[in-house]
Design a protein around this motif. Structure first.
Motif, PDB file in Angstrom:
ATOM      1  N   PRO A 146      -1.064 -21.655  32.561  1.00  0.00           N
ATOM      2  CA  PRO A 146      -2.345 -22.188  32.065  1.00  0.00           C
ATOM      3  C   PRO A 146      -1.818 -23.416  31.358  1.00  0.00           C
ATOM      4  CG  PRO A 146      -2.279 -20.180  31.046  1.00  0.00           C
ATOM      5  CD  PRO A 146      -0.926 -20.550  32.092  1.00  0.00           C
ATOM      6  N   TYR A 177      -2.749 -26.140  28.263  1.00  0.00           N
ATOM      7  CA  TYR A 177      -3.112 -26.257  26.765  1.00  0.00           C
ATOM      8  C   TYR A 177      -3.199 -27.599  26.530  1.00  0.00           C
ATOM      9  CZ  TYR A 177      -2.347 -21.132  26.819  1.00  0.00           C
ATOM     10  OH  TYR A 177      -2.174 -19.669  27.320  1.00  0.00           O
ATOM     11  N   TYR A 188       3.882 -27.060  20.111  1.00  0.00           N
ATOM     12  CA  TYR A 188       3.183 -26.057  21.215  1.00  0.00           C
ATOM     13  C   TYR A 188       2.051 -25.077  20.687  1.00  0.00           C
ATOM     14  CZ  TYR A 188       6.053 -27.944  24.990  1.00  0.00           C
ATOM     15  OH  TYR A 188       6.527 -28.683  25.843  1.00  0.00           O
ATOM     16  N   ASP A 193       0.044 -16.124  33.753  1.00  0.00           N
ATOM     17  CA  ASP A 193      -0.997 -15.331  32.920  1.00  0.00           C
ATOM     18  C   ASP A 193      -1.030 -13.973  33.197  1.00  0.00           C
ATOM     19  OD1 ASP A 193      -2.369 -15.970  35.243  1.00  0.00           O
ATOM     20  OD2 ASP A 193      -4.093 -16.594  34.548  1.00  0.00           O
ATOM     21  N   ASP A 242      -5.425 -10.676  23.673  1.00  0.00           N
ATOM     22  CA  ASP A 242      -5.405 -12.037  24.450  1.00  0.00           C
ATOM     23  C   ASP A 242      -4.871 -13.020  23.548  1.00  0.00           C
ATOM     24  OD1 ASP A 242      -7.307 -10.930  26.264  1.00  0.00           O
ATOM     25  OD2 ASP A 242      -8.973 -11.455  25.315  1.00  0.00           O
ATOM     26  N   ALA A 243      -4.792 -12.994  22.109  1.00  0.00           N
ATOM     27  CA  ALA A 243      -4.020 -14.031  21.335  1.00  0.00           C
ATOM     28  C   ALA A 243      -2.459 -13.709  21.512  1.00  0.00           C
ATOM     29  CB  ALA A 243      -4.229 -13.730  20.040  1.00  0.00           C
ATOM     30  N   GLU A 252      -1.142 -12.630  24.333  1.00  0.00           N
ATOM     31  CA  GLU A 252      -0.645 -13.320  25.812  1.00  0.00           C
ATOM     32  C   GLU A 252      -0.541 -14.675  25.718  1.00  0.00           C
ATOM     33  OE1 GLU A 252      -3.513 -11.928  28.510  1.00  0.00           O
ATOM     34  OE2 GLU A 252      -3.247  -9.661  28.266  1.00  0.00           O
ATOM     35  N   GLU A 253      -1.390 -15.464  24.937  1.00  0.00           N
ATOM     36  CA  GLU A 253      -1.277 -16.866  24.912  1.00  0.00           C
ATOM     37  C   GLU A 253      -0.136 -17.325  24.313  1.00  0.00           C
ATOM     38  OE1 GLU A 253      -3.757 -20.383  22.456  1.00  0.00           O
ATOM     39  OE2 GLU A 253      -5.174 -18.669  23.321  1.00  0.00           O
ATOM     40  N   LEU A 254       0.254 -16.457  23.119  1.00  0.00           N
ATOM     41  CA  LEU A 254       1.526 -16.754  22.560  1.00  0.00           C
ATOM     42  C   LEU A 254       2.716 -16.549  23.564  1.00  0.00           C
ATOM     43  CD1 LEU A 254       3.265 -17.286  20.021  1.00  0.00           C
ATOM     44  CD2 LEU A 254       3.514 -14.886  19.605  1.00  0.00           C
ATOM     45  N   LEU A 302       2.746 -17.305  26.740  1.00  0.00           N
ATOM     46  CA  LEU A 302       2.530 -18.387  27.614  1.00  0.00           C
ATOM     47  C   LEU A 302       2.939 -19.759  26.813  1.00  0.00           C
ATOM     48  CD1 LEU A 302      -0.741 -17.371  29.280  1.00  0.00           C
ATOM     49  CD2 LEU A 302       1.303 -17.509  30.280  1.00  0.00           C
ATOM     50  N   ARG A 303       2.748 -19.698  25.617  1.00  0.00           N
ATOM     51  CA  ARG A 303       3.193 -21.078  24.992  1.00  0.00           C
ATOM     52  C   ARG A 303       4.626 -21.275  24.713  1.00  0.00           C
ATOM     53  NH1 ARG A 303      -0.926 -24.236  22.340  1.00  0.00           N
ATOM     54  NH2 ARG A 303      -2.953 -23.352  22.273  1.00  0.00           N
ATOM     55  N   ARG A 314       6.085 -21.710  28.153  1.00  0.00           N
ATOM     56  CA  ARG A 314       5.976 -23.312  28.237  1.00  0.00           C
ATOM     57  C   ARG A 314       7.259 -24.239  27.519  1.00  0.00           C
ATOM     58  NH1 ARG A 314       1.522 -26.374  29.733  1.00  0.00           N
ATOM     59  NH2 ARG A 314       3.038 -27.834  29.300  1.00  0.00           N
TER      60      ARG A 314
END
Length: 933
Positions: free
Chosen positions: A666, A668, A721, A845, A873-874, A876-878, A880-881, A884
């Protein structure tokens, strides 16, 4: 090498590469010592090629030209040469220019580039390989753009530039095509590079597996000896090409080998390879190690394409042998040859138009759909024998190699070949070491998308790799390697027996579409064992169907047909024990009973038309294995082995379905990549607090960091990030602690940051939910009373986070595997039980979601025993960040977020550490090169 001290010879630019036709060449910087070599090379270039290079007739190089083309500063002027047999076959150079096209120095970031390839070597992909390497050199020296002027008629060179995949512009002026292109790698340029790599390495393997002629060097004059054995195996295996026996001890007048056991026609005999009056594609070297260099030189000068070195006495024998092995590789590659070995068992190709048995195996296996690679001759022998026996001559091999020390040709090369080999449906590999794990997982992922790759890894424990395998070390544990292989779709099994079990099933049966397994047979006990084994492997077994011990072949046929027709069934395990008759029954014909049962099973499968795998477990039924092998149905002596192989097929099929729709990385909008890069540059230029540290000399780069960034620098970088770290304030005494709490707001936590107490609430190093100043002061006093002085404990105050599940997120750079992202629950689950999951960066993701769910303690995140599920969900976003961050900035060599408290709504990062180091060479992302072991 004849250069000035301020511009030392850049040895790290040297590389061996595989060319389009499968041969090899060395690429290295040109030095003043190459003057005569350059003149000789130029004399062999046609007038037309010279005209294309200089835009005018240019029959010879002047002394001034030779000096200019051999003297470089390796910064603003660089020349590289491709070399085979010690002679130049192609050159490339760049000269840094300014906006007006005049010679320039840094900070000018454009250079003019030009190539010249000998006519005899055009079409081999030499220019493309040189372009990759000169572009990497230019980027290293701060050049971001190349310009090239080409005559319109020079279509081959225009194609080299346009096909490279870089972003480019083209213009035409004064009869010359001007090409300008950015050197920043693009998705297309990387795809082009990897496509060329795959075709070249596959071709190099094909040249070994499908030679037109083979010389066996070291063939004895009398029966016996390794060379004589290989020669016999080649002849008796029916090799379709020409075979030569070579031994320097043969009489001068010998023209054929006196070998009655080989039959007619007689095998031609020569004293040396160069005496053979035709090209030799493959040489099997069966002489002692001390005699190998002379043999390699003889082969190289005759144009042999590949070697199989059977001799031992190399890296497995100690430091002296290790250097001998490196010299063997250097010598062979200098002639453009690839090597299997040393200490190899050999290779096989069962294709009817080849029938190559250049190995110590006395028999050529029957043709089949299995490709087999091993690093051990003993394991190779065992697997060949076991597959031949269990396949009953019906499930065979397409090709086989036992690479020994695999100093050159490795499993990666064979993966490149098997990826699009139409004769191979399943790849089996026994590996004791993985020289380039990142490349291996990349190639395995691509191959696994079209055919199964099954791997058993020997020498799994740190420090136990065979001494002959001089490969780069990796710090990651075996469990992590296993997780990364699973991510790539590799079926990793634990034993050689399981390797054969899985291979036979995958080669003969369709992939299951789900985990639902029907179990039927004439033994209730065996059915229950199968049912339990399926549950253990996380399959979904249906209720076993007991046909009773009186079941006939017809009963089996009907029951199997019904199971295959059942929409609730994805696979079938058939169990069978010998029939039991009464005392009055005549002595049964066990072999006939086995054949009858096999016929019933095969009839049910053939008439059903269902694409569902069927496996058979039997106990001592004679003739059953051989009869079922005709239909590709694998047979196992134990229910656990059949179910384990079936479970691997289920998991692989699921991976294939998911790989068909890969996840995405993703974007951001709040990520500040450029600002983070500036922060990192500033931090690497000094310490975490901004104190500058000069490098030893210009161009040597900054000094690597050896300690984490401080808390402020860490929080600042992570914030770029979108990763917020809950702040902490120092509390060296009760008064400072009280002031900190007032700033942060109650309730607060008081915790030590001393390394021996960090994250150890069980030792009293953390006090939570302190709601007022008196509680805080009392806790601080207890710290110093029981745990030590404040300056030793280094206590801090932090605002309380919402209650949740404590987790830990890490990312680290492994020198061999690259960047790895890890996740687990904080404390005992990850530290004591090793319950941690891993994925290669960049993470998609889908990877992030699987990472969270793949740990054994994952139920704690999803409402275990009535608890409230947390915000995955939060989480998973962490993940991914963080992925990145380390993917965008390879200078970030370690990130640790612990604990990360994941609440029902949102999460809080309570602790973080980051380490930086100057950017390492991108793992598996640079120009193509063969590994140096």
């Amino acid at each position: 090498m004849g250069t000035t001290p301020e511009h030392a010879y850049p040895a790290h630019w040297e590389a061996d590469v595989v060319l389009r036709d499968g041969g090899t060449a060395q690429i290295r910087p040109i030095t003043p010592d190459d003057a005569q070599r350059l003149v000789s090379y130029y004399e062999q270039v046609s007038d037309e090629s010279k005209y294309y290079r200089f835009f005018a007739p240019y029959p010879r190089l002047s002394d001034r030209d030779v000096h200019r083309f051999t003297h470089h500063d390796y910064v603003d002027r660089v020349g590289l040469a491709a070399i085979v047999g010690g002679e130049f076959i192609a050159t490339v150079r760049y000269d840094r220019i300014d906006a007006d096209g005049r010679p320039a120095s840094s900070p000018a970031d454009e250079a003019e580039v030009a190539f010249l390839v000998q006519d005899a070597h055009q079409g081999r992909g030499v220019a493309s390989a040189l372009l990759e390497h000169i572009a990497a050199v230019a980027r290293e020296r701060g050049i971001r753009r190349f310009a090239a002027e080409v005559l319109p008629a020079n279509s081959k060179m225009i194609k080299v530039f346009t096909d490279a995949g870089y972003t480019q512009q083209r213009s035409f002026e004064d009869g010359v095509v001007r090409l300008e292109f950015d050197l920043e790698p693009t998705d297309r340029s990387l795809a082009v590079q990897r496509g060329r790599e795959q075709r070249a390495e596959a071709r190099s393997v094909k040249r070994l597996l499908a030679p037109r002629s083979v010389a066996v060097i070291g063939t004895s004059r009398s029966p016996g000896g390794v060379g004589r054995q290989v020669l016999r195996n080649l002849v008796e295996g029916g090799f379709t090409g020409r075979v030569y026996a070579v031994n320097h001890a043969f009489p001068d007048d010998a023209s054929t080998l006196d070998a009655p056991e080989l039959g007619e026609p007689a095998v031609p005999a020569r004293r040396f390879v160069h005496e053979i009056d035709e090209p030799v594609d493959l040489a099997v070297v069966a002489v002692p190690a001390q005699a190998v260099p002379a043999v390699v030189a003889d082969c190289g000068e005759h144009g042999v394409q590949g070697l199989v070195v059977l001799a031992s006495g190399y890296a497995e024998s100690g430091p002296g042998g290790r250097e001998r092995q490196r010299e063997l590789v250097r010598q062979a590659r200098s002639f453009g040859m690839r090597i299997i070995g040393p200490n190899a068992f050999g290779l096989l190709n069962t294709a009817p138009d080849v029938r190559l048995n250049a190995s110590l195996s006395p028999e050529l296996p029957v043709p089949g759909r299995l490709g087999l690679f091993t690093q051990s001759g003993a394991i190779g022998i065992a697997l060949l024998s076991g597959l031949q026996r269990r396949g009953a001559g019906r499930i065979g091999l397409s090709s086989f190699v036992s690479a020994g020390n695999r100093a050159d040709v490795s499993g990666n090369d064979f993966l490149q070949y098997w990826h699009d080999d139409p004769d191979t449906d399943v790849v089996l590999m026994y590996l004791e070491s993985i020289g380039n794990p990142r490349k291996f997982t990349r190639l395995a992922r691509r191959t696994a998308a079209v055919k199964p790759v099954v791997v058993v890894k020997g020498a799994r424990h740190t420090g136990s790799a065979p001494t002959g395998h001089t490969v780069p070390t990796t710090r990651i544990p075996d469990a992590t390697v296993s997780a990364l292989l699973r991510q790539a779709g590799v079926i990793r099994v634990g034993t050689v027996t399981e390797l054969a079990d899985a291979g036979l099933l995958l080669a003969g049966q369709p992939l299951p579409v789900g985990p639902r397994v029907a179990v039927l047979g004439n033994s209730e006990s065996l059915g229950l064992l199968t049912y339990d084994a399926a549950l253990t492997e996380r399959l979904r077994p249906l209720r076993p169907r007991d046909l009773t011990t009186a079941a006939t072949p017809d009963d089996y046929r009907d029951a199997l047909a019904a199971a295959l027709a059942d929409d609730l069934c994805d696979a079938v395990v058939v169990n069978a024990i010998p029939w039991v008759g009464d005392d009055t029954s005549p002595e049964p014909d066990r072999a006939a009973e086995g054949r009858a049962l096999a016929a019933a099973v095969l009839e049910a499968v053939e008439t059903s038309g269902a694409a569902k795998p069927v496996t058979v477990v039997h106990l001592e039924i004679e003739g059953l294995t051989e009869a079922l092998a005709a239909g590709g149905i694998p047979v196992y002596p134990a229910a656990e082995r059949a179910v384990r192989a079936l479970a691997e097929a289920v998991r692989y099929a699921q991976w294939r379905r998911q790989a068909a729709e890969p996840g995405r990385v993703p974007e951001y909008e709040d990520i500040q990549e450029a600002a983070a890069g500036s922060d990192i540059d500033a931090l690497l230029g000094g310490d975490a607090n901004g104190d500058t540290r000069a490098a030893d000399e210009p161009g040597s780069g900054p000094v690597p960091r050896t300690s984490p960034l401080d808390a402020d620098a860490t929080a600042r970088l992570l914030a770029r990030y979108g990763i917020a770290v809950r702040p902490t304030l120092p509390a060296p005494d009760p008064d400072e602690a009280a002031r900190a709490a007032e700033l942060l707001g109650y309730p607060v936590a008081l915790k030590t940051t001393a390394p021996h107490l960090r994250h150890r609430a069980d030792l009293g190093g953390v006090r939570l939910d302190l709601t007022n100043e008196s509680e805080l002061r009392r806790a601080h006093q207890e710290f110093t009373d029981h745990l030590g002085k404040a300056d030793e404990l280094r206590p801090v105050v932090q605002a309380m986070a919402p209650r949740g599940v404590d987790t830990v997120v890490r990312a680290a750079i492994d020198p061999a595997a690259g960047a790895v992202l890890s996740f687990g629950l904080a404390g005992a689950p990850s530290e004591l039980l090793g319950d941690t999951a891993h994925r290669l960066v960049p993470v998609t993701d889908r990877d992030a979601a699987e990472l969270i769910r793949s740990i054994r303690t994952a139920p704690l995140l999803f409402g275990w025993r009535g608890s409230q599920p947390v915000d995955t969900d939060a989480l998973e976003e962490l993940l991914l960040r963080v992925s990145r961050l380390v993917d965008d900035h390879p200078e970030v060599v370690h990130v640790e977020l612990e604990p990360v408290v994941v609440a029902p709504q949102g999460l809080t990062v309570l602790g973080a550490s980051v380490r930086l180091a100057p950017s390492p060479a991108p793992a598996d992302l640079g120009p193509r090169r063969l590994p140096e072991y």
